[in-house]
Design an enzyme around this catalytic site. Sequence first.
Site, mmCIF file in Angstrom:
data_model
loop_
_atom_site.group_PDB
_atom_site.id
_atom_site.type_symbol
_atom_site.label_atom_id
_atom_site.label_comp_id
_atom_site.label_asym_id
_atom_site.label_seq_id
_atom_site.Cartn_x
_atom_site.Cartn_y
_atom_site.Cartn_z
ATOM 1 N N HIS A 270 43.293 39.470 35.786
ATOM 2 C CA HIS A 270 41.878 39.588 36.120
ATOM 3 C C HIS A 270 41.022 39.867 34.877
ATOM 4 C CE1 HIS A 270 42.961 39.293 40.265
ATOM 5 N NE2 HIS A 270 43.588 40.465 40.272
ATOM 6 N N ASP A 321 46.675 34.645 43.546
ATOM 7 C CA ASP A 321 46.525 36.029 43.969
ATOM 8 C C ASP A 321 46.670 36.188 45.482
ATOM 9 O OD1 ASP A 321 46.034 38.732 44.027
ATOM 10 O OD2 ASP A 321 44.120 38.644 42.993
#
Length: 463
Positions: A270, A321
């Site tokens: 991220h 994800d």
Amino acid sequence: MTGAFLLAQALLPHGFAQNVRVEIADGRFTAVEPGAAVAPGTERIAGLALPGVPNLHCHAFQRGMAGLAERRGPASDSFWTWREVMYRFLARLTPDDAEAIAAFAYMQMLERGFTAVAEFHYLHHDIDGRPYADLGEMAGRMAAAAHATGIGLTLLPSLYGHGGFGGAPPVEGQRRFLNDPDRFARLVARSREIVAAVPGGTVGVAPHSLRAVTPETLRAAIALAPGGPIHIHAAEQVKEVEDCVAWSGRPPVAWLLDEMPVDEHWVLIHTTHTTPDETVRLARAGAVAGLCPLTEASLGDGIFDGARYLETSGRFGIGTDSNIDIDPAGELRQLEYSQRLAHRARNVMATAEGESTGRRLLGEALAGGAQALGQPIGAIAVGRRADFVVLDTTYPDLAAVAGDATGGRSTDRLIDLWLFVAGREAVGTVMAGGEIVVRDGHHRARDAITARYLATLRRILAA
């Protein structure tokens, strides 16, 4: 598998080529010959063949909860309220369920252009938090799903020991994730035994995040994978950054760069909220930024500092994800569009005048993804895993230019059209590990995998 194929067009490390004969043995390319003639025993594959895209960040079980958190709560919703939905979903999930969901997610990845996945695996224990008789029960289910679908696997057992920075106690919803360093070391060893039976499989480690480990347990975890890969969530949400500053005086990315030997073996997932200095330092460390733009948008996380990162030659790859929308073209498109919104400009992730934005995005995702997974993937080249994705150049938007796409800019246009226009609909044939697992956009075991997934979801959601 051993065999030979003639690719009508292919993207090779040096550029585009026509009539590329590839020979395969033991799941790898043993010969790549551009300009070859059709030979007996060689299957010809029409379309444009691209290297299979690596998926560098996946929590497979979350595919089963896609759509369950799209209802507004009594207060402002965020990652932290979404996490409560995840905890409730996990209260009903068995190993059979986890395997069925993972197989469906991996099947969709293959159908849409991912050919290898890094499974950031933190669902370890039974519903009540007790370890299974086989500590690697859940890891084995991920490996079984990968083997059944044919996707390449980097399994990343995740160390999760705490509920917040500074060794805060975990909450009840995290009970299935928890291990101390000794048990985690046994889990990593068991995962290596399991994955040894999976073609194209490898094992790394994934300290979950700085809020889930202490400096001491983080060091113990990374010592288990001296050659990597080492993945960790970092700076995904503003609250996480604020809590890390309150604990250590520094944001999480700065803390990691200051205190840990971050190098090319590391993947920071991220890195949504980084300062300009952190962004530059991360790029110079040689680590990979693991970007998941669709999930980051879904959770309202924020926007990665992509333009600055590329200006400093930073390496990145893409992941799915939470698996709300499995699509490599969609991830790369969302990445570029987020930059356009942030900068109020177009073609932000292209780095030179006249450069194809799609070609740049895909090239970065292939190189960064291969580095992140620690596998010989990401290119149609001798010695690499025999993975490729073939775009159907009869798809209307692609067909309009395919006849002129003999190389250079015209063929780059096909990649632009895939990423920004056609997406998953343009994927025709997919090879993974030397096996053709997708033809005409359909996985070879789609019906059985889908039926099992559907039965699993019906049972879970009815409970």
